[in-house]
Design a protein around this motif. Structure first.
Motif, PDB file in Angstrom:
ATOM      1  N   ALA A 121       0.827  -1.212   0.000  1.00  0.00           N
ATOM      2  CA  ALA A 121       0.000   0.000   0.000  1.00  0.00           C
ATOM      3  C   ALA A 121       0.858   1.258   0.000  1.00  0.00           C
ATOM      4  O   ALA A 121       0.598   2.213  -0.737  1.00  0.00           O
ATOM      5  CB  ALA A 121      -0.940  -0.016   1.203  1.00  0.00           C
ATOM      6  N   THR A 122       1.912   1.255   0.820  1.00  0.00           N
ATOM      7  CA  THR A 122       2.802   2.429   0.887  1.00  0.00           C
ATOM      8  C   THR A 122       3.509   2.655  -0.444  1.00  0.00           C
ATOM      9  O   THR A 122       3.614   3.791  -0.924  1.00  0.00           O
ATOM     10  CB  THR A 122       3.833   2.238   1.999  1.00  0.00           C
ATOM     11  OG1 THR A 122       3.152   2.030   3.244  1.00  0.00           O
ATOM     12  CG2 THR A 122       4.731   3.460   2.110  1.00  0.00           C
ATOM     13  N   GLN A 147       2.528   1.649  -3.454  1.00  0.00           N
ATOM     14  CA  GLN A 147       1.572   2.074  -4.482  1.00  0.00           C
ATOM     15  C   GLN A 147       1.202   3.540  -4.320  1.00  0.00           C
ATOM     16  O   GLN A 147       1.100   4.271  -5.308  1.00  0.00           O
ATOM     17  CB  GLN A 147       0.299   1.206  -4.398  1.00  0.00           C
ATOM     18  CG  GLN A 147       0.484  -0.243  -4.800  1.00  0.00           C
ATOM     19  CD  GLN A 147       0.544  -0.427  -6.307  1.00  0.00           C
ATOM     20  OE1 GLN A 147       0.948   0.466  -7.041  1.00  0.00           O
ATOM     21  NE2 GLN A 147       0.140  -1.588  -6.777  1.00  0.00           N
ATOM     22  N   LEU A 148       1.010   3.960  -3.087  1.00  0.00           N
ATOM     23  CA  LEU A 148       0.680   5.370  -2.849  1.00  0.00           C
ATOM     24  C   LEU A 148       1.829   6.272  -3.287  1.00  0.00           C
ATOM     25  O   LEU A 148       1.615   7.297  -3.943  1.00  0.00           O
ATOM     26  CB  LEU A 148       0.362   5.591  -1.375  1.00  0.00           C
ATOM     27  CG  LEU A 148       0.065   7.036  -0.951  1.00  0.00           C
ATOM     28  CD1 LEU A 148      -1.137   7.588  -1.711  1.00  0.00           C
ATOM     29  CD2 LEU A 148      -0.150   7.126   0.553  1.00  0.00           C
ATOM     30  N   SER A 159       2.004   6.383  -7.111  1.00  0.00           N
ATOM     31  CA  SER A 159       0.886   7.138  -7.689  1.00  0.00           C
ATOM     32  C   SER A 159       1.085   8.644  -7.528  1.00  0.00           C
ATOM     33  O   SER A 159       1.002   9.406  -8.501  1.00  0.00           O
ATOM     34  CB  SER A 159      -0.437   6.704  -7.042  1.00  0.00           C
ATOM     35  OG  SER A 159      -0.680   5.334  -7.254  1.00  0.00           O
ATOM     36  N   ILE A 214      -6.564  10.819  -5.016  1.00  0.00           N
ATOM     37  CA  ILE A 214      -5.793   9.683  -4.497  1.00  0.00           C
ATOM     38  C   ILE A 214      -5.568   9.823  -2.992  1.00  0.00           C
ATOM     39  O   ILE A 214      -5.516   8.815  -2.268  1.00  0.00           O
ATOM     40  CB  ILE A 214      -4.466   9.553  -5.265  1.00  0.00           C
ATOM     41  CG1 ILE A 214      -4.739   8.961  -6.651  1.00  0.00           C
ATOM     42  CG2 ILE A 214      -3.468   8.672  -4.510  1.00  0.00           C
ATOM     43  CD1 ILE A 214      -3.527   8.767  -7.509  1.00  0.00           C
ATOM     44  N   LEU A 215      -5.476  11.041  -2.492  1.00  0.00           N
ATOM     45  CA  LEU A 215      -5.376  11.217  -1.043  1.00  0.00           C
ATOM     46  C   LEU A 215      -6.618  10.666  -0.351  1.00  0.00           C
ATOM     47  O   LEU A 215      -6.518  10.049   0.725  1.00  0.00           O
ATOM     48  CB  LEU A 215      -5.193  12.698  -0.700  1.00  0.00           C
ATOM     49  CG  LEU A 215      -3.872  13.344  -1.118  1.00  0.00           C
ATOM     50  CD1 LEU A 215      -3.836  14.805  -0.700  1.00  0.00           C
ATOM     51  CD2 LEU A 215      -2.679  12.597  -0.528  1.00  0.00           C
ATOM     52  N   ALA A 230      -6.576   6.786  -0.690  1.00  0.00           N
ATOM     53  CA  ALA A 230      -5.558   6.133   0.131  1.00  0.00           C
ATOM     54  C   ALA A 230      -5.980   5.952   1.578  1.00  0.00           C
ATOM     55  O   ALA A 230      -5.326   5.217   2.322  1.00  0.00           O
ATOM     56  CB  ALA A 230      -4.257   6.939   0.087  1.00  0.00           C
ATOM     57  N   THR A 284      -5.140  -2.610  -2.969  1.00  0.00           N
ATOM     58  CA  THR A 284      -4.125  -1.723  -3.528  1.00  0.00           C
ATOM     59  C   THR A 284      -4.147  -1.671  -5.047  1.00  0.00           C
ATOM     60  O   THR A 284      -3.484  -0.811  -5.640  1.00  0.00           O
ATOM     61  CB  THR A 284      -2.722  -2.156  -3.056  1.00  0.00           C
ATOM     62  OG1 THR A 284      -2.559  -3.555  -3.299  1.00  0.00           O
ATOM     63  CG2 THR A 284      -2.552  -1.893  -1.571  1.00  0.00           C
ATOM     64  N   PHE A 309      -4.763   1.737  -7.100  1.00  0.00           N
ATOM     65  CA  PHE A 309      -3.819   2.790  -7.485  1.00  0.00           C
ATOM     66  C   PHE A 309      -3.396   2.703  -8.951  1.00  0.00           C
ATOM     67  O   PHE A 309      -3.485   3.712  -9.673  1.00  0.00           O
ATOM     68  CB  PHE A 309      -2.609   2.760  -6.546  1.00  0.00           C
ATOM     69  CG  PHE A 309      -2.937   3.138  -5.140  1.00  0.00           C
ATOM     70  CD1 PHE A 309      -3.184   4.455  -4.792  1.00  0.00           C
ATOM     71  CD2 PHE A 309      -3.002   2.185  -4.139  1.00  0.00           C
ATOM     72  CE1 PHE A 309      -3.507   4.821  -3.495  1.00  0.00           C
ATOM     73  CE2 PHE A 309      -3.310   2.526  -2.830  1.00  0.00           C
ATOM     74  CZ  PHE A 309      -3.566   3.846  -2.508  1.00  0.00           C
TER      75      PHE A 309
END
Length: 504
Positions: free
Chosen positions: A38-39, A41-42, A45, A93-94, A97, A126, A129
């Motif tokens: 997840a981290t 991918q964020l 992105s 995206i914020l 997420a 995930t 993203f």
């Protein structure tokens, strides 16, 4: 003799960066462990969007029709729309997420206690993203495409990921499955009509480029029946995508059923891309045939504003209410198409920015209003929220009054600019209906204000969760932009005027 196509990678870099980030996200999804996925991918992105925006700034003064074999235009409007999509996607995206927005709610999941517990403690999906980045790349290409094939490809690239994203709550909400199916059918109708209209326009002009079609219309060399059918079907395909009346029927269902962060992303970014392409098609390709399409688009604009404003009054679900508000705003934006002048294009550029931030902020607030079972969208349970959480309710009211077009908000400046452009072009009826529709919509928005602040909370009222840092930042940015553009509109209006041009 065959010659290789010449591509200007510097001018195409913003799209290529986003596509590269999406492909990297797919590899991360396949090979990286769950603990850091997840981290990663964020970071990929947000980093891709920032790098693409930096490249947009670097090429903002460039103008070219040959960046990709004459199929895309690098001009003021395309640069502006691409930058707008990137900024709104960053904010979107914020919200996406935020882990809580996708956490399955155990009480709403059928099955055994073990199954509910496993889903409840599961990690974020995930894959959202890279899907978002693929959609963003299509949204960036759509407003800059100058031929019908590229337009169709961009339409598919932006739409296909959204069908999947709308159904990401499928394990806990049947509404999400319904939303995904209906959005897929809407997209299929849009693509079919768009392709059918493109075929007729090619049959009329013998060209796939918007410039070639415009030249054929000016010369009057083709079959007028082919031209009329082509314009009609192409317009229907675009109107499906923007949610205009009478092609709006399933739009509220999609808004209601999709995960709320995805709904906000679709409502803001898709509208920017769709209207960017619509403006280019009508301003560049079909301007010489305005007497054929203006009466139809004018009628649809009037119906869209009226139906969206009136239908919103009867809604009891906040996401459906915002969906009909979005439909009404599509009608307002169509006045910029009808104006067919530089002022109309400038006003449209300003409006998509103002509307995008306000919409993302409003849906961001919706993600925070919950009870023990999860997100609550029933407006009757929002009664008295202003007394429990005055800051959250007050921020939501700010977005509502911007939608209504109250002075000192970005919504007022946006509507005033659009109506002024329509008035200058002689479309008085559209302006009158737009003002009346805004008054009707204002009644609906103010009714919600009364519910939030001037009605006592009940035992069934909801609570507000403490937002994560990312959600807090995103909502704050949206609120600040809404106020700043209302108080100092020249900050964006001057920029919009500079970029309000199409290369033909």
């Amino acid at each position: 003799m065959f010659s290789a196509p010449v591509l200007n990678y510097s001018l195409l870099a913003p799209i290529l960066i986003v596509l590269g980030g999406a492909l990297l996200g797919v590899l991360v999804e396949a090979f990286l462990g769950k603990t850091i996925r997840a981290t990663a991918q964020l970071g990929i992105s947000l980093g891709s969007l920032v790098l693409a925006f930096v490249q947009i700034i670097r090429i903002h003064s460039e103008r070219s029709l040959s960046a990709a074999v004459n199929s895309v235009a690098i001009d003021g409007a395309s640069i502006f729309f691409q930058g707008t999509v990137l900024v709104l996607a960053f904010i979107g995206i914020l919200f996406i997420a935020d882990q809580d927005n996708f956490a399955a709610q155990a009480s709403a999941i059928p099955g055994s206690e073990e199954e509910r517990s496993a889903i409840q403690t599961g990690k974020q999906q995930t894959e959202i993203f890279p899907l978002t980045l693929f959609a963003v790349s299509g949204m960036m290409l759509f407003p800059m495409a100058t031929d019908l094939i590229t337009l169709f490809v961009a339409l598919e690239v932006l739409s296909l990921p959204l069908y999947l994203m709308a159904g990401l709550s499928r394990r806990r909400r049947l509404l999400s499955q319904e939303a995904a199916l209906k959005y897929f059918l809407l997209g299929a109708f849009s693509s079919a009509f768009f392709l059918f209209g493109s075929a007729f326009l090619y049959g009329y002009s013998g060209s796939l480029s918007l410039t070639g079609i415009a030249n054929a219309i000016s010369a009057g060399n083709g079959n007028d029946i082919f031209l009329l059918i082509g314009i009609a079907f192409l317009s229907v395909g675009l109107l499906f995508k923007v949610g205009a009346v009478p092609f709006h029927s399933w739009t509220p269902d999609v808004y209601q059923g999709a995960p709320t962060p995805i709904t906000g992303f679709m409502a803001a970014c898709t509208k920017v891309a769709a209207f960017g392409a619509t403006l280019r098609i009508f301003y560049v390709g079909l301007s010489a045939a305005q007497w054929e399409w203006k009466p139809i688009i004018t009628t649809i604009s009037i119906l869209t504003m009226a139906v969206g404003a009136i239908a919103a009054i009867a809604q009891r679900d906040v996401k459906r209410a915002l969906a009909f508000s979005s439909i009404a705003h599509a009608g307002f934006l169509l006045t910029g198409v009808i104006a067919l002048n530089k002022a109309g294009l400038q006003a449209s550029l300003f409006y998509v920015v103002a509307y995008g931030f306000t919409t993302l902020g409003a849906f961001g607030i919706v993600t925070l209003v919950r009870d023990s079972a999860g997100e609550v969208t029933d407006l009757n349970r929002w009664v008295g929220l202003g007394k429990k959480s005055p800051l959250i309710a007050g921020t939501f009211v700010l977005f509502l009054i911007s939608f209504a077009g109250i002075p000192l908000t970005s919504g007022f400046i946006g509507k005033f600019s659009l109506f002024n452009a329509a008035y200058e072009s002689g479309n008085i009826l559209v302006v009158v209906v737009g003002v009346l529709s805004s008054a009707v919509a204002a009644f609906f928005y103010l009714r919600i204000v009364v519910m939030l602040f001037f009605t006592e909370p009940t035992s069934d009222s909801v609570t507000v969760v403490i937002p994560s840092v990312m959600t807090r930042i995103a909502i704050t940015v949206c609120a600040v932009v809404t106020i700043v553009l209302g108080v100092y509109p020249s900050l964006l209006l001057n920029t919009a005027q500079t970029f309000a041009n199409f290369l033909a």
